[in-house]
Motif scaffolding. Structure first.
Motif, PDB file in Angstrom:
ATOM      1  N   UNK A 181     -36.028 -27.660 -87.481  1.00 39.12           N
ATOM      2  CA  UNK A 181     -36.857 -26.847 -86.790  1.00 39.12           C
ATOM      3  C   UNK A 181     -37.098 -27.900 -85.827  1.00 39.12           C
ATOM      4  N   UNK A 182     -36.378 -29.065 -85.468  1.00 38.81           N
ATOM      5  CA  UNK A 182     -37.514 -29.900 -84.551  1.00 38.81           C
ATOM      6  C   UNK A 182     -37.551 -30.008 -83.148  1.00 38.81           C
ATOM      7  N   UNK A 183     -38.825 -30.087 -82.370  1.00 39.44           N
ATOM      8  CA  UNK A 183     -38.777 -29.838 -80.916  1.00 39.44           C
ATOM      9  C   UNK A 183     -37.523 -31.542 -80.344  1.00 39.44           C
ATOM     10  N   UNK A 184     -37.546 -31.178 -79.420  1.00 45.35           N
ATOM     11  CA  UNK A 184     -36.686 -32.790 -78.860  1.00 45.35           C
ATOM     12  C   UNK A 184     -36.941 -32.157 -77.210  1.00 45.35           C
ATOM     13  N   UNK A 185     -37.407 -33.766 -76.940  1.00 41.51           N
ATOM     14  CA  UNK A 185     -37.857 -34.225 -75.891  1.00 41.51           C
ATOM     15  C   UNK A 185     -37.997 -35.721 -75.574  1.00 41.51           C
ATOM     16  N   UNK A 186     -36.628 -35.861 -74.373  1.00 40.08           N
ATOM     17  CA  UNK A 186     -35.950 -37.066 -73.896  1.00 40.08           C
ATOM     18  C   UNK A 186     -35.877 -37.176 -72.671  1.00 40.08           C
ATOM     19  N   UNK A 187     -35.908 -38.604 -72.381  1.00 41.12           N
ATOM     20  CA  UNK A 187     -34.721 -38.988 -70.962  1.00 41.12           C
ATOM     21  C   UNK A 187     -34.318 -39.781 -71.481  1.00 41.12           C
ATOM     22  N   UNK A 188     -32.608 -38.773 -69.823  1.00 42.78           N
ATOM     23  CA  UNK A 188     -31.867 -39.967 -69.940  1.00 42.78           C
ATOM     24  C   UNK A 188     -30.634 -40.069 -68.524  1.00 42.78           C
ATOM     25  N   UNK A 189     -30.184 -41.207 -68.093  1.00 37.66           N
ATOM     26  CA  UNK A 189     -29.106 -41.666 -67.241  1.00 37.66           C
ATOM     27  C   UNK A 189     -28.375 -41.046 -67.506  1.00 37.66           C
ATOM     28  N   UNK A 190     -28.350 -40.205 -66.593  1.00 38.05           N
ATOM     29  CA  UNK A 190     -26.773 -39.669 -66.598  1.00 38.05           C
ATOM     30  C   UNK A 190     -25.902 -39.789 -65.418  1.00 38.05           C
ATOM     31  N   UNK A 191     -24.854 -40.294 -65.413  1.00 39.35           N
ATOM     32  CA  UNK A 191     -23.883 -40.424 -64.331  1.00 39.35           C
ATOM     33  C   UNK A 191     -22.902 -39.134 -63.673  1.00 39.35           C
ATOM     34  N   UNK A 192     -23.314 -39.174 -62.827  1.00 44.68           N
ATOM     35  CA  UNK A 192     -22.349 -37.749 -61.941  1.00 44.68           C
ATOM     36  C   UNK A 192     -20.529 -38.061 -61.826  1.00 44.68           C
ATOM     37  N   UNK A 193     -19.749 -36.937 -61.520  1.00 41.90           N
ATOM     38  CA  UNK A 193     -18.871 -37.579 -61.740  1.00 41.90           C
ATOM     39  C   UNK A 193     -18.536 -38.589 -60.250  1.00 41.90           C
ATOM     40  N   UNK A 194     -19.826 -37.223 -58.895  1.00 34.02           N
ATOM     41  CA  UNK A 194     -19.592 -38.332 -57.346  1.00 34.02           C
ATOM     42  C   UNK A 194     -20.458 -39.654 -57.858  1.00 34.02           C
ATOM     43  N   UNK A 195     -20.448 -40.206 -58.791  1.00 36.15           N
ATOM     44  CA  UNK A 195     -20.953 -41.366 -58.932  1.00 36.15           C
ATOM     45  C   UNK A 195     -22.491 -41.642 -58.604  1.00 36.15           C
ATOM     46  N   UNK A 196     -23.528 -40.506 -58.870  1.00 39.82           N
ATOM     47  CA  UNK A 196     -24.809 -40.197 -58.550  1.00 39.82           C
ATOM     48  C   UNK A 196     -25.198 -40.463 -60.131  1.00 39.82           C
ATOM     49  N   UNK A 197     -26.340 -41.414 -59.680  1.00 45.87           N
ATOM     50  CA  UNK A 197     -26.678 -41.794 -61.188  1.00 45.87           C
ATOM     51  C   UNK A 197     -28.403 -40.718 -60.835  1.00 45.87           C
TER      52      UNK A 197
END
Lengths: 482, 133
Positions: A181-197
């Protein structure tokens, strides 16, 4: 023919026979019908007919008892009918009311659901609803991740989209966390299909049987943080330069004073020699102190001051610098005039540093001119910046003059101070001119504002031949380090 | 070194030196003592203010940036009592205070470290003569 026909037939038969036994049987059967709640309307119609029959026989005296019983029986039948009719009526009312309530509730629920979906759908943050294997995302998620919600059918799809190659690990970890039941709080870098991060911050809120993921786009914030870091790096460099000046000038003052004191003591004769020697020793130790500071500084700065002095054509340095910023001038309708006294002047210098000083002056001049034009709603006619060179004895005077509003007397004295800036936050560090001065002085030259000039005019007086000065190394380590 | 027209002496002149740099303070003290001056030393502005209240001081030499009591505040404190006396000399390695500002605050001289001791003595000599008149 209905299902009560056999009862009705039997009842008619008993009544037709007309003896006391058969009438008793008829009564019992009637009671049974009533008690079983079978007295529905078609049956009652028939009872009514039976009543007529019995009443028609009423002139027979032996049947007076029968009539009584028949009346009693019918009375009971009607009472039962009334009861059941009222019950049915009430029941129907209740059912109708319930139906209405239910319809009302359904409509309310539908409205609330629509409000909720519209709210969630239009949230600027990405929202994801997850219940077991069911995943539902809002429009912001589609926009953030550059995906379509039809691609996401279940939890596995969702994790594959969010975490790509890490999906398996993340899913395992997620299932484990879900149990605790732990809450989560994170940051991630997401590479989109159109090449934008995109930099995403996601948090998971857990309820008993479902959970909500919130996705925030923090890309701009992270970019701003990086920029801030860079400008504060510049600022801290200036701070370091200021601190360094203080750190080094103090021991220099000690050395200078001690040496002068020693020389004075030596002049006094042999009796003061020991004392003079003591001061010279102290001076030597203080030199070590400065050397230590400089050594520490080396690791701090990119050592462009280590660049060798070389003889270069001044025109070449100027041309290169102008090519850096020329486009900006042209784009904003500011004339950049370059007027060289002589084309073949050769100067002993560190060309990169001289170029940096020129660039700084040209940019400042551009800003000043641009500001005047902006305040005149772009209707200011004569917008120009002039770069001139003039031979003065064994030096060349390089000047940058602009058509800007000029520098108010109140700030002239502060111009060369580190961190002094008139530009808005983020536009200037307030270090430009102080660093320029450091560089030019490192070239044994002079750097100043010509107060005789009508227009703002900064002058860099650069000797053709560079003379090594005693303090050059320390000055240049500071000035050239950016 | 230029030949002095007459031998310089600061006999009977009481000078306060305020600087957090002990070596520098002592170097100046020793030099000025050669000319017969009486020297009082302070580590920072606050200490210097306290000494001013205790002793009669004819001249002040002070750094600007000092931990625990800055030179400008020290000067302001003195000038509250007297707009001109005692004469005040700033010595500074690096400061946001310009010379013009220093003079406006009531200082008589401003020396940037490292300074030339001969020029320094010359300036003190002028102030000494003015005080003795």
């Amino acid at each position: 023919m209905n299902c009560y026909q056999p009862y009705t037939d039997l009842l008619s038969k008993y009544l037709d026979e007309g003896n006391s036994e058969s009438l008793l049987q008829a009564k019992e059967l009637g009671d049974e019908i009533v008690s079983q709640g079978l007295a529905m309307s078609p049956l009652l119609v028939e009872h009514h007919q039976l009543l007529q029959k019995i009443l028609a026989q009423s002139d027979y005296t032996q049947f007076s008892l029968v009539v009584d019983r028949a009346n009693q029986f019918l009375h009971e039948v009607f009472a039962a009918f009334d009861r059941s009719y009222l019950d049915t009526l009430n029941l129907n009312k209740e059912i109708e009311k319930n139906n209405h309530d239910m319809r009302e509730a359904q409509s309310e629920a539908r409205k609330a659901y629509q409000k909720m979906t519209s709210l969630i759908e239009n949230l600027p943050a990405g929202a994801v609803y997850i219940e077991d294997d069911f995943v539902m995302v809002n429009r912001a998620v589609e926009e953030l991740l550059g995906c379509d919600r039809s691609e996401i059918h279940d939890l596995r799809d969702w994790f594959a989209l969010m975490f790509s190659h890490e999906a398996e690990n993340k899913l395992a970890l997620y299932k484990q966390n879900k149990k605790t039941g732990r809450s989560v709080f994170e940051t991630l870098s997401f590479l989109r299909k159109d090449g934008l991060t995109k930099h995403l911050q996601y948090s998971i809120y857990r309820e008993n049987n479902f959970e909500i993921w919130l996705l925030l786009d923090v890309t701009e914030k992270i970019k701003a943080d990086i920029k801030l870091g860079q400008s504060s790096k510049m600022a801290s460099l200036g701070q370091m330069a200021a601190g360094l000046a203080h750190e080094i000038n103090n021991p220099l003052a000690i050395i200078k004073g001690k040496v002068q004191l020693a020389s004075q003591l030596i002049g006094k004769g042999p009796t003061s020699l020991a004392s003079a020697q003591k001061h010279l020793l102290a001076a030597e130790q203080t030199v070590d102190r400065i050397a230590k500071i400089i050594k520490g500084l080396r690791s701090f700065s990119r050592d462009s001051s280590g660049d060798p002095f070389s003889s270069v054509h001044l025109k070449q340095v100027i041309d290169e610098t102008v090519s850096f910023c020329g486009a900006r001038f042209t784009n904003f309708g500011v004339k950049l005039l370059v007027e060289l006294d002589k084309d073949d002047v050769v100067v002993d210098c560190r060309p990169v540093e001289i170029s940096q000083v020129l660039l700084n002056l040209l940019n400042n001049a551009f800003d000043a001119v641009y500001e005047v034009n902006k305040q005149a709603n772009n209707e200011h006619k004569d917008n120009w910046v002039k770069l001139t060179t003039k031979i003065v004895g064994d030096a060349v005077e390089i000047a940058v003059i602009d058509s800007g509003a000029g520098i108010p007397d109140s700030i002239k004295l502060k111009l060369m101070q580190p961190f002094f800036t008139t530009k808005e936050v983020g536009k200037g560090t307030g270090l430009g001119l102080s660093i320029c001065r450091g560089i030019v002085e490192g070239h044994s030259g002079k750097f100043y504002l010509d107060e005789q000039s009508v227009n703002t005019k900064f002058v860099m007086l650069l000797p053709f031949k560079h003379q090594q000065t005693r303090s050059e190394k320390s000055v240049l380590k500071v000035a050239g380090g950016f | 070194m230029q030949a002095q027209a007459e031998p310089v002496s600061f006999a009977g002149f009481s000078i306060l030196i305020a600087d957090d740099e002990k070596d520098l303070r002592e170097m100046i003290a020793e030099t000025l003592e050669l000319y017969g001056a009486k020297i009082v030393q302070a580590e920072n502005g606050l200490e210097a203010v306290a000494m001013m209240n205790k002793e009669k001081i004819d001249l002040v030499i002070s750094d600007i940036r000092m931990p625990g009591g800055d030179g400008v505040l020290f000067l302001n404190e003195i000038r509250k009592k007297d707009p001109k006396l005692p004469p005040f000399i700033f010595i500074s390695g690096f400061s946001d205070l310009s010379e013009t500002e220093a003079f406006a605050q009531g200082a008589q001289a401003y020396f940037h470290k490292p300074f030339d001791m001969n020029q320094f003595i010359e300036k003190i000599s002028c102030l000494y003569k003015a005080a003795m008149k």
